[in-house]
Motif scaffolding. Structure first.
Motif, PDB file in Angstrom:
ATOM      1  N   PHE A 113     -12.922  12.102 -15.258  1.00 60.13           N
ATOM      2  CA  PHE A 113     -12.027  11.746 -14.154  1.00 60.13           C
ATOM      3  C   PHE A 113     -11.916  10.234 -14.036  1.00 60.13           C
ATOM      4  CE2 PHE A 113     -13.377  16.003 -13.087  1.00 60.13           C
ATOM      5  CZ  PHE A 113     -12.203  16.594 -12.617  1.00 60.13           C
ATOM      6  N   LYS A 114     -10.682   9.777 -13.943  1.00 60.55           N
ATOM      7  CA  LYS A 114     -10.431   8.364 -13.649  1.00 60.55           C
ATOM      8  C   LYS A 114     -10.367   8.246 -12.134  1.00 60.55           C
ATOM      9  CE  LYS A 114      -7.364   4.522 -14.875  1.00 60.55           C
ATOM     10  NZ  LYS A 114      -8.466   3.805 -15.561  1.00 60.55           N
ATOM     11  N   MET A 115     -11.403   7.659 -11.538  1.00 55.76           N
ATOM     12  CA  MET A 115     -11.532   7.645 -10.089  1.00 55.76           C
ATOM     13  C   MET A 115     -10.962   6.368  -9.481  1.00 55.76           C
ATOM     14  SD  MET A 115     -15.184   9.422  -9.204  1.00 55.76           S
ATOM     15  CE  MET A 115     -14.602   9.690  -7.528  1.00 55.76           C
ATOM     16  N   GLU A 116     -10.105   6.564  -8.495  1.00 60.67           N
ATOM     17  CA  GLU A 116      -9.557   5.451  -7.722  1.00 60.67           C
ATOM     18  C   GLU A 116      -9.997   5.628  -6.276  1.00 60.67           C
ATOM     19  OE1 GLU A 116      -5.282   3.573  -6.199  1.00 60.67           O
ATOM     20  OE2 GLU A 116      -5.315   5.332  -7.500  1.00 60.67           O
ATOM     21  N   HIS A 117     -10.367   4.514  -5.637  1.00 57.86           N
ATOM     22  CA  HIS A 117     -10.817   4.556  -4.255  1.00 57.86           C
ATOM     23  C   HIS A 117      -9.903   3.712  -3.365  1.00 57.86           C
ATOM     24  CE1 HIS A 117     -14.321   5.718  -6.661  1.00 57.86           C
ATOM     25  NE2 HIS A 117     -14.675   6.441  -5.609  1.00 57.86           N
ATOM     26  N   LEU A 118     -10.062   3.891  -2.106  1.00 59.69           N
ATOM     27  CA  LEU A 118      -9.154   3.259  -1.137  1.00 59.69           C
ATOM     28  C   LEU A 118      -9.345   1.750  -1.053  1.00 59.69           C
ATOM     29  CD1 LEU A 118      -7.025   3.651   1.097  1.00 59.69           C
ATOM     30  CD2 LEU A 118      -8.925   3.859   2.726  1.00 59.69           C
ATOM     31  N   VAL A 119      -8.222   1.058  -1.117  1.00 58.79           N
ATOM     32  CA  VAL A 119      -8.153  -0.368  -0.816  1.00 58.79           C
ATOM     33  C   VAL A 119      -7.004  -0.535   0.175  1.00 58.79           C
ATOM     34  CG1 VAL A 119      -7.733  -2.686  -1.705  1.00 58.79           C
ATOM     35  CG2 VAL A 119      -9.012  -1.041  -3.101  1.00 58.79           C
ATOM     36  N   GLY A 120      -7.290  -1.094   1.336  1.00 57.01           N
ATOM     37  CA  GLY A 120      -6.236  -1.260   2.325  1.00 57.01           C
ATOM     38  C   GLY A 120      -6.161  -0.081   3.280  1.00 57.01           C
ATOM     39  N   ASP A 121      -4.962   0.178   3.784  1.00 55.15           N
ATOM     40  CA  ASP A 121      -4.758   1.182   4.822  1.00 55.15           C
ATOM     41  C   ASP A 121      -4.534   2.570   4.220  1.00 55.15           C
ATOM     42  OD1 ASP A 121      -4.079   1.886   7.692  1.00 55.15           O
ATOM     43  OD2 ASP A 121      -2.238   2.496   6.684  1.00 55.15           O
ATOM     44  N   LEU A 122      -5.277   3.552   4.707  1.00 56.61           N
ATOM     45  CA  LEU A 122      -5.194   4.901   4.170  1.00 56.61           C
ATOM     46  C   LEU A 122      -3.825   5.526   4.427  1.00 56.61           C
ATOM     47  CD1 LEU A 122      -6.344   7.452   2.891  1.00 56.61           C
ATOM     48  CD2 LEU A 122      -7.335   8.040   5.114  1.00 56.61           C
ATOM     49  N   ASN A 123      -3.312   5.384   5.639  1.00 62.04           N
ATOM     50  CA  ASN A 123      -2.020   6.000   5.956  1.00 62.04           C
ATOM     51  C   ASN A 123      -0.910   5.462   5.071  1.00 62.04           C
ATOM     52  OD1 ASN A 123      -2.986   7.687   7.990  1.00 62.04           O
ATOM     53  ND2 ASN A 123      -2.816   6.087   9.542  1.00 62.04           N
ATOM     54  N   THR A 124      -0.985   4.160   4.780  1.00 65.70           N
ATOM     55  CA  THR A 124       0.018   3.559   3.894  1.00 65.70           C
ATOM     56  C   THR A 124      -0.099   4.135   2.491  1.00 65.70           C
ATOM     57  OG1 THR A 124      -0.002   1.496   5.159  1.00 65.70           O
ATOM     58  CG2 THR A 124       0.864   1.399   2.909  1.00 65.70           C
ATOM     59  N   LYS A 125      -1.344   4.275   2.011  1.00 68.38           N
ATOM     60  CA  LYS A 125      -1.569   4.799   0.664  1.00 68.38           C
ATOM     61  C   LYS A 125      -1.073   6.237   0.553  1.00 68.38           C
ATOM     62  CE  LYS A 125      -3.381   4.868  -3.506  1.00 68.38           C
ATOM     63  NZ  LYS A 125      -2.884   4.034  -4.616  1.00 68.38           N
TER      64      LYS A 125
END
Length: 568
Positions: free
Chosen positions: A85-97
């Motif tokens: 799995f290529k894992m990406e995590h949150l940067v910035g605002d969750l609702n925007t993402k």
């Protein structure tokens, strides 16, 4: 604000926080395999014959992005299944993402959206898992079987797998990752380690110590109110009255009637004490303006004598203080001791969570997934005893040991190494211990070992310093949890996980109540004592303007329905 919103942001707390047979099967960095996972579902699968594949996984929490096969555990799982799995995590605002994903209709293969899960579901971004589970998920059925009714949406489909299914005998955390009233060790030492149980005893203890050290510029008590973490100030009266954290309501054990406590005598008594402490110069007025980082900084300053909070929420500060203790030659006077404080003697504390199932957070397969069958097979393989031991405990001989009785434990060196987040990520524990289909944190393996290492008494005790052990012994216990009452069984628990339909009176209550509390709590606590009653009555009037009766009626019905589902 209740812990409902907390879970919307961090996913569960908690915390806060796991073995199969008497002797573990993996050695070195190789996990045991089994040729037939459909007939022996507790064993790990043999290396897959399918072509290697990489899927994308977005996890809506903060962490370093990576490919799972770059971790030791991830590589073992890839050897078993061929899946990375290529894992990406949150940067910035969750609702925007999440909003960007929905607008483009492009998603990662799997998604753990945390508080964005409602938006993901509304957008139809998760595929139904029912048929996939039936065909390829014997372990998924085994783990989630008791909770399947709770996992189904109104259309009968299961769209995501939660993180809290209890497997085996439930085991509470031997340390305190949930709520407690904390007090500095030096305060207890100065008083001769008295048994403190009631509200007045606790605050008098702090008041007495502060009175002896008037020139030290100490803060008697501090509270956290920042953003969604405001529940750390609104929840205490519920616990003081002897209830667990069901969120906005106190649920009757027999009738399951659910009543708010936001404006009852419990909250009045709580705020009156803070008001009195403020008038005496013992309450930190900045509690109503400090952000979370400032709050943690004050806890590590050594100047705050007491506070209420959840162990998982202040863990960063507690660990910082532990580090300072080592630097100070073992003097842990400035560390904190958790206490199960209640209003009055005779009230049974219920700070420790009972076995629970949180069904409003989880991980799902999206409509963009290239190969849902391959993913569900990976999930199924992950849910074996051996692989749950692998992702929670790590690698035998490197991250944990097994004694001659089959008990799992960690050496002090292993404990110390796993305090390093970069090392945890390298091993893979830092990526796999949560946010995947999993045995819930209170689970146990068939041999009685805890699934979560932190809930293994041997591990908890090994992490205690000599001074901690000595202090606990003064209270006749070996772990902090022994200071607290065992949790009563509450099949509906936690009530805060119940999702309310948008736009209903019940949901409107939960949306508007925090604003009223934010407006009045600071006024009430910081006012001169002669104005307390008038402000309290004004606050109660504002609460009563909200649809309280409708909210209580809805919650009572939902609690009863959840109980029926979990029993049925």
């Amino acid at each position: 604000m209740s812990l409902t919103l907390m879970m919307s942001i961090v996913g569960c707390s908690s915390g806060n926080n796991n073995a199969n047979e008497n002797a573990p099967k993996e050695t070195g960095n190789t996990a045991t395999t089994n040729t037939d996972t459909t007939t022996n579902t507790t064993e790990a699968a043999e290396p897959a014959k399918e072509e290697p594949v990489t899927f994308t996984f977005f996890n809506a929490t903060a962490n370093k992005d990576t490919d799972t096969n770059k971790t030791e555990i991830g590589k073992i799982l890839e050897d078993q299944t061929g899946v990375n799995f290529k894992m990406e995590h949150l940067v910035g605002d969750l609702n925007t993402k999440i909003g960007t994903m929905i607008a483009s209709n492009e998603y990662p293969d799997i998604l753990a959206p945390d508080s964005g899960i409602d938006k993901v579901l509304e957008a139809g971004a998760f595929i139904p898992l029912n048929d996939l589970i039936d065909q390829y998920g014997p372990n998924i059925k085994r783990v989630y079987g008791p909770y399947m009714n709770l996992m189904k949406s109104d259309d009968g489909n299961i769209y995501f797998l939660p993180f809290s299914a209890t497997v085996g005998e439930y085991k509470p955390n031997p340390t305190i990752d949930q709520g407690a009233f904390w007090v500095q060790n030096r305060v207890l030492k100065d008083a001769g380690y008295p048994k403190i149980k009631t509200f007045d005893e606790y605050f008098n203890l702090i008041k007495d110590y502060a009175g002896k050290h008037k020139d030290d510029k100490l803060t008697g008590f501090m509270s956290l109110t920042h953003d969604w973490r405001f529940f750390a100030t609104t929840n205490p009266p519920n616990h003081l009255a002897g209830y667990p954290n069901d969120g906005e309501v106190q649920v009757d054990m027999t009738s399951m009637d659910s009543k708010i406590y936001a404006a009852n005598d419990d909250t009045k008594r709580w705020l009156k004490k803070l008001n009195e402490f403020n008038a005496e110069g013992l309450f930190d007025k900045s509690s109503f303006v400090d952000n979370y980082d400032q709050y943690l900084a004050k806890l590590t300053s050594g100047k705050v004598l007491g506070f209420f909070d959840y162990g998982w929420q202040v863990n960063q500060a507690l660990q910082t203080l532990k580090t300072e203790t080592v630097k100070n030659g073992g003097n842990d006077d400035l560390e904190y001791f958790p206490l199960p404080i209640v209003f009055d003697a005779g009230v049974k504390d219920q700070y420790i969570d009972p076995a629970s199932f949180v069904n409003n957070r989880g991980v799902g397969i999206t409509t963009s997934a290239k190969d849902p069958v391959r993913i569900i097979k990976f999930f199924n393989n992950l849910l074996t005893d051996e692989n749950q031991k692998l992702v929670q405990w790590g690698i035998q001989g490197k991250n944990y040991e097994v004694d001659d009785k089959g008990r799992l434990y960690r050496t002090q060196e292993e404990i110390d190494k796993l305090k390093d987040n970069d090392y945890k990520r390298q091993v893979g524990i830092g990526y796999f211990e949560y946010y995947w289909p999993m045995y819930g944190q209170g689970s146990t393996f068939p041999d009685g070992n805890a699934v979560n290492p932190g809930r293994q008494p041997e591990v908890a005790q090994a992490s205690f310093t000599a001074a901690e052990k000595d202090r606990l012994a003064k209270y006749g216990v070996q772990t902090y949890a022994e200071m607290f009452s065992a949790p009563d069984d509450r099949p509906w628990y936690p009530a805060w996980s119940i999702a309310l339909e948008q736009g209903t009176d019940a949901q409107i209550y939960t949306a508007k109540k925090p604003d009223v509390q934010r407006k009045y709590f600071a006024k009430i606590v910081l006012a001169s004592p002669d104005k307390f009653d008038a402000l309290w009555n004004e606050y109660v009037g504002e609460i009563e303007k909200l649809p309280v009766a409708e909210y209580e009626k809805t919650m009572t019905e939902e609690v009863k329905e959840k109980t029926a589902k979990i029993k049925g």
